[in-house]
Write a protein that holds these residues in place. Structure first.
Motif, PDB file in Angstrom:
ATOM      1  N   GLN A  10       0.824  -1.197   0.000  1.00 31.21           N
ATOM      2  CA  GLN A  10       0.000   0.000   0.000  1.00 31.21           C
ATOM      3  C   GLN A  10       0.866   1.257   0.000  1.00 31.21           C
ATOM      4  N   CYS A  11       1.960   1.216   0.762  1.00 26.38           N
ATOM      5  CA  CYS A  11       2.855   2.369   0.863  1.00 26.38           C
ATOM      6  C   CYS A  11       3.528   2.657  -0.477  1.00 26.38           C
ATOM      7  N   LEU A  12       4.098   1.633  -1.080  1.00 27.47           N
ATOM      8  CA  LEU A  12       4.830   1.829  -2.332  1.00 27.47           C
ATOM      9  C   LEU A  12       3.885   2.143  -3.487  1.00 27.47           C
ATOM     10  N   SER A  13       2.693   1.536  -3.487  1.00 23.35           N
ATOM     11  CA  SER A  13       1.719   1.835  -4.550  1.00 23.35           C
ATOM     12  C   SER A  13       1.264   3.285  -4.455  1.00 23.35           C
ATOM     13  N   GLY A  14       1.024   3.765  -3.226  1.00 26.68           N
ATOM     14  CA  GLY A  14       0.629   5.158  -3.056  1.00 26.68           C
ATOM     15  C   GLY A  14       1.734   6.113  -3.457  1.00 26.68           C
ATOM     16  N   LEU A  15       2.981   5.722  -3.190  1.00 19.99           N
ATOM     17  CA  LEU A  15       4.097   6.588  -3.568  1.00 19.99           C
ATOM     18  C   LEU A  15       4.228   6.659  -5.087  1.00 19.99           C
ATOM     19  N   ASP A  52      -1.497  12.659  -8.350  1.00 20.62           N
ATOM     20  CA  ASP A  52      -2.292  12.680  -9.570  1.00 20.62           C
ATOM     21  C   ASP A  52      -2.976  11.345  -9.843  1.00 20.62           C
ATOM     22  N   CYS A  53      -2.762  10.356  -8.930  1.00 23.79           N
ATOM     23  CA  CYS A  53      -3.441   9.053  -9.030  1.00 23.79           C
ATOM     24  C   CYS A  53      -3.247   8.403 -10.392  1.00 23.79           C
ATOM     25  N   ARG A  54      -2.028   8.435 -10.894  1.00 24.47           N
ATOM     26  CA  ARG A  54      -1.760   7.747 -12.160  1.00 24.47           C
ATOM     27  C   ARG A  54      -1.892   6.250 -11.967  1.00 24.47           C
ATOM     28  N   PRO A  55      -2.268   5.519 -12.988  1.00 26.53           N
ATOM     29  CA  PRO A  55      -2.502   4.074 -12.853  1.00 26.53           C
ATOM     30  C   PRO A  55      -1.203   3.316 -12.597  1.00 26.53           C
ATOM     31  N   LEU A  56      -1.321   2.213 -11.878  1.00 28.46           N
ATOM     32  CA  LEU A  56      -0.167   1.352 -11.634  1.00 28.46           C
ATOM     33  C   LEU A  56       0.263   0.677 -12.928  1.00 28.46           C
ATOM     34  N   PRO A  57       1.552   0.497 -13.149  1.00 28.85           N
ATOM     35  CA  PRO A  57       2.015  -0.076 -14.418  1.00 28.85           C
ATOM     36  C   PRO A  57       1.730  -1.572 -14.500  1.00 28.85           C
ATOM     37  N   LYS A  58       1.813  -2.095 -15.703  1.00 28.59           N
ATOM     38  CA  LYS A  58       1.650  -3.526 -15.915  1.00 28.59           C
ATOM     39  C   LYS A  58       2.793  -4.270 -15.223  1.00 28.59           C
ATOM     40  N   GLY A  59       2.441  -5.337 -14.522  1.00 27.68           N
ATOM     41  CA  GLY A  59       3.431  -6.107 -13.801  1.00 27.68           C
ATOM     42  C   GLY A  59       3.657  -5.664 -12.378  1.00 27.68           C
ATOM     43  N   TRP A  60       2.951  -4.611 -11.931  1.00 24.41           N
ATOM     44  CA  TRP A  60       3.104  -4.159 -10.550  1.00 24.41           C
ATOM     45  C   TRP A  60       2.539  -5.234  -9.609  1.00 24.41           C
ATOM     46  N   PRO A  61       3.178  -5.478  -8.448  1.00 27.51           N
ATOM     47  CA  PRO A  61       2.672  -6.508  -7.528  1.00 27.51           C
ATOM     48  C   PRO A  61       1.219  -6.261  -7.144  1.00 27.51           C
TER      49      PRO A  61
END
Length: 491
Positions: A420-425, A430-439
Motif C-alpha cells: 500500500q505504501c509503495l503503490s501510493g508513492l 495525480d493518481c496515475r494508474p499502476l504499471p503492468k506487472g506491478w505486484p
C-alpha cells in the motif's frame, strides 16, 4: 574345419575389442570405449556418423583381417562388453578442458593424434594425456585448435586486441580474464555480453573469442526456442555462444543462470518407464546483441558487459579471418603463458561479489599484470545494477522511499502495508494508474523484493524479513553513508 569348431562371431569381436580398447563407465552409468594409447573416449552405444565406437570397431576388425560381421554379432558382443564394463572403476570424461594430476589442467586441441596442452604450475607442454588422467569426449562441436606457439613474449594478446573493437582498456582486460577463466574446468565465469552500436563487430568479436577456445569451426548460434534443445547444445560443447539477442524471456534468463553456475537436467530415458537420463552442465556462455531490454537481477550478477565501438576502417571477411587464423597459434600461446603466470600469482579473494572465483581470478590478473581487472569488474557490475533499476519501476519506487528514511533506522511493516505504501508513492497525488506487472498482493511484492535484494543492497538499501509472535514483516534500512575518508578507501 567343422561348424562346431568355429569360434562364434560375437566372441571374435569381444576378444578383439578387449585386446585393442579400454572400457570404463562414468558416474551416470554410460560405458565408454578408449583405444589403447589414445585419450579420446566414445560411448559404445553411440550410433553417430562422426566416428562412433561401433564404426571404429568394424574398421579395426576389417583391417586386421578378421572380416566383416553382421549387426547381430556386433550387438551381442557390445552387450557383453557393456555388462563387463559396469564392474570397472568410475572415471569421468571431459569436453575441451579437464583437471589433471598434481594441480595441472588440460586443454584438448581436438587433434586426431590426441595431442593436448597440459597447463601445470611451472608452465605448459604439448603431450598426449595418460588414459588414467584424462579421457576426452568429442562431438561435432569439437573443433581442432592449432599447436600453440612457444616463447611469444605476450605479443599474441596485442594481436588479438588489435583485431577486436573493444571500446576501452577496461573492456579489454575483462575479455582477457574471461578467456583465462575458460581454461579452468572448475571456475564458473560470468557470461560476456558483447554490446555496442550497429556495425560495431559484435558477432565478429564474439566469434574470435569463441574460436580461441573452440577452433576455427566454432561459431555463434541463435538461441533455441526451448530448454531441451539449448541444454543439448550446451552439453555437446564447451563454450556456448548465442548471437543477436534482442529479448530475454524469464525462462531463458533463468536457464542462462543455470548454465553459468551449473545445474542438472533429468528426463525420462526413451523407450523406458523408469529409467532417467541425467545431464549435468556448467559451461562458459557468451552473448551478443544491441539491447536485450530488462535484465533480471540474478542474471545481471552473472553477466560481463563488453562494449565495442564501430571500427574506423572496414576490412573484408576473407582478409580478417585469414589474419586471425594466421595469428591464432601465437594468440593461444600467449594466453597459455599468461594463464600460468596468473595462476601462480597470489591475491586476496573478494568476498563481496557473487562470482567470487572470477573476482579472485581478476585479482590474480591484476597482481600479475597490473591491468586493473577487478576494479573494471566492479564497475561493470555497478553499470548492470543501474540497468536493472532503470528497467524496474518497483526498484525505482523503493529507492525513492528509502531516500526519505533516516539512515541506520529500521522501518518494519507487513508485506501488505509495504504494498500500500509503495503503490501510493508511485501513483502520487495525480493518481496515475499502476504499471503492468506491478505486484498485486503482499506475497508477490515480497517475492519481487527478494529478487531485487542484491541490487538494492548495492545502492545502500537493505531489505530483510522476519516475524513477530503475531505476523511476518519486511524490514527496510537505509545504510549510513560513510565519511569521505572511508569512501576513498572503499574498493
Amino acid at each position: 574345419m567343422s561348424d562346431d569348431d568355429k569360434t562364434p562371431a560375437r566372441e571374435v569381436i569381444a576378444d578383439y575389442a578387449q585386446a585393442h580398447f579400454r572400457y570404463f563407465r562414468t558416474a551416470d552409468g554410460t560405458v565408454y570405449a578408449q583405444k589403447n594409447g589414445h585419450p579420446v573416449a566414445r560411448p559404445i552405444r553411440s550410433q553417430g556418423t562422426s566416428g562412433s565406437h561401433r564404426q571404429e570397431l568394424m574398421v579395426g576388425l576389417f583391417h586386421d583381417g578378421h572380416g566383416v560381421f553382421n549387426g547381430t554379432a556386433l550387438k551381442e558382443a557390445l552387450d557383453l562388453i557393456e555388462a563387463l564394463a559396469m564392474s570397472q572403476d568410475v572415471q569421468p570424461v571431459h569436453i575441451r578442458v579437464a583437471p589433471g594430476f598434481d594441480g595441472a589442467t588440460w586443454l584438448d586441441l581436438g587433434r586426431s593424434d590426441g595431442q593436448s596442452v597440459r597447463i601445470h604450475p611451472t608452465g605448459w607442454d604439448i603431450c598426449t594425456p595418460h588414459p588414467q588422467e584424462v579421457c576426452w569426449r568429442r562431438t561435432q562441436l569439437t573443433g581442432e585448435l592449432p599447436l600453440p606457439a612457444k616463447d611469444t613474449d605476450g605479443k599474441g594478446i596485442d594481436l588479438l586486441l588489435r583485431l577486436c573493437n573493444f571500446a576501452t582498456a577496461e573492456t579489454e582486460c575483462l575479455a582477457i580474464a574471461w578467456l583465462i577463466g575458460c581454461l579452468g574446468p572448475s571456475v564458473p565465469v560470468p557470461a560476456p555480453f558483447l554490446t555496442g552500436p550497429q556495425g560495431a563487430g559484435k558477432s565478429t568479436g564474439g566469434r574470435m573469442l569463441v574460436r580461441i577456445i573452440e577452433g576455427m569451426s566454432g561459431d555463434l548460434r541463435r538461441a533455441p526456442k526451448d530448454e531441451e534443445n539449448l541444454i543439448a547444445a550446451v552439453a555437446a560443447g564447451w563454450v556456448t555462444a548465442l548471437d543477436n539477442l534482442s529479448h530475454l524471456a524469464p525462462d531463458l534468463s533463468d536457464l542462462m543462470c543455470c548454465i553459468v553456475t551449473g545445474a542438472e537436467s533429468i528426463k525420462r530415458a526413451l523407450y523406458t518407464d523408469g529409467d532417467v537420463v541425467r545431464a549435468r552442465y556448467r559451461r562458459p556462455l557468451l552473448l551478443t546483441g544491441i539491447d536485450v531490454g530488462v535484465i533480471r537481477p540474478d542474471l545481471a550478477e552473472r553477466l560481463l558487459p563488453l562494449r565495442l565501438e564501430r571500427p574506423r576502417v572496414r576490412r573484408t571477411e576473407a582478409e580478417l579471418w585469414g589474419e586471425f587464423a594466421e595469428v591464432l597459434p601465437v594468440v593461444l600461446g600467449s594466453l597459455l603463458d599468461l594463464t600460468v603466470k596468473v595462476r601462480a600469482s597470489e591475491a586476496d579473494i573478494p568476498t563481496d561479489l557473487r562470482m567470487a572465483d572470477f573476482a579472485h581470478l581478476c585479482a590474480q590478473l591484476d597482481a600479475a599484470t597490473g591491468l586493473g581487472a577487478l576494479n573494471a569488474y566492479r564497475a561493470s557490475l555497478d553499470d548492470l545494477n543501474d540497468d536493472v533499476i532503470e528497467g524496474d519501476l518497483l526498484a525505482q519506487t523503493v529507492l525513492k522511499h528509502a531516500a526519505s528514511l533516516t539512515p541506520g533506522v529500521e522501518t518494519r511493516m507487513t508485506s501488505s502495508e509495504w504494498l500500500q505504501c509503495l503503490s501510493g508513492l508511485y501513483t502520487g497525488d495525480d493518481c496515475r494508474p499502476l504499471p503492468k506487472g506491478w505486484p498485486t498482493t503482499g506475497k508477490v511484492l515480497s517475492d519481487r523484493l527478494k529478487r531485487l535484494q542484491p541490487t538494492l543492497a548495492a545502492r545502500g538499501v537493505l531489505i530483510d524479513w522476519g516475524r513477530t509472535k503475531t505476523a511476518r514483516y519486511i524490514e527496510m534500512t537505509r545504510r549510513p553513508t560513510p565519511p569521505p575518508h572511508q569512501q576513498e578507501q572503499m574498493p
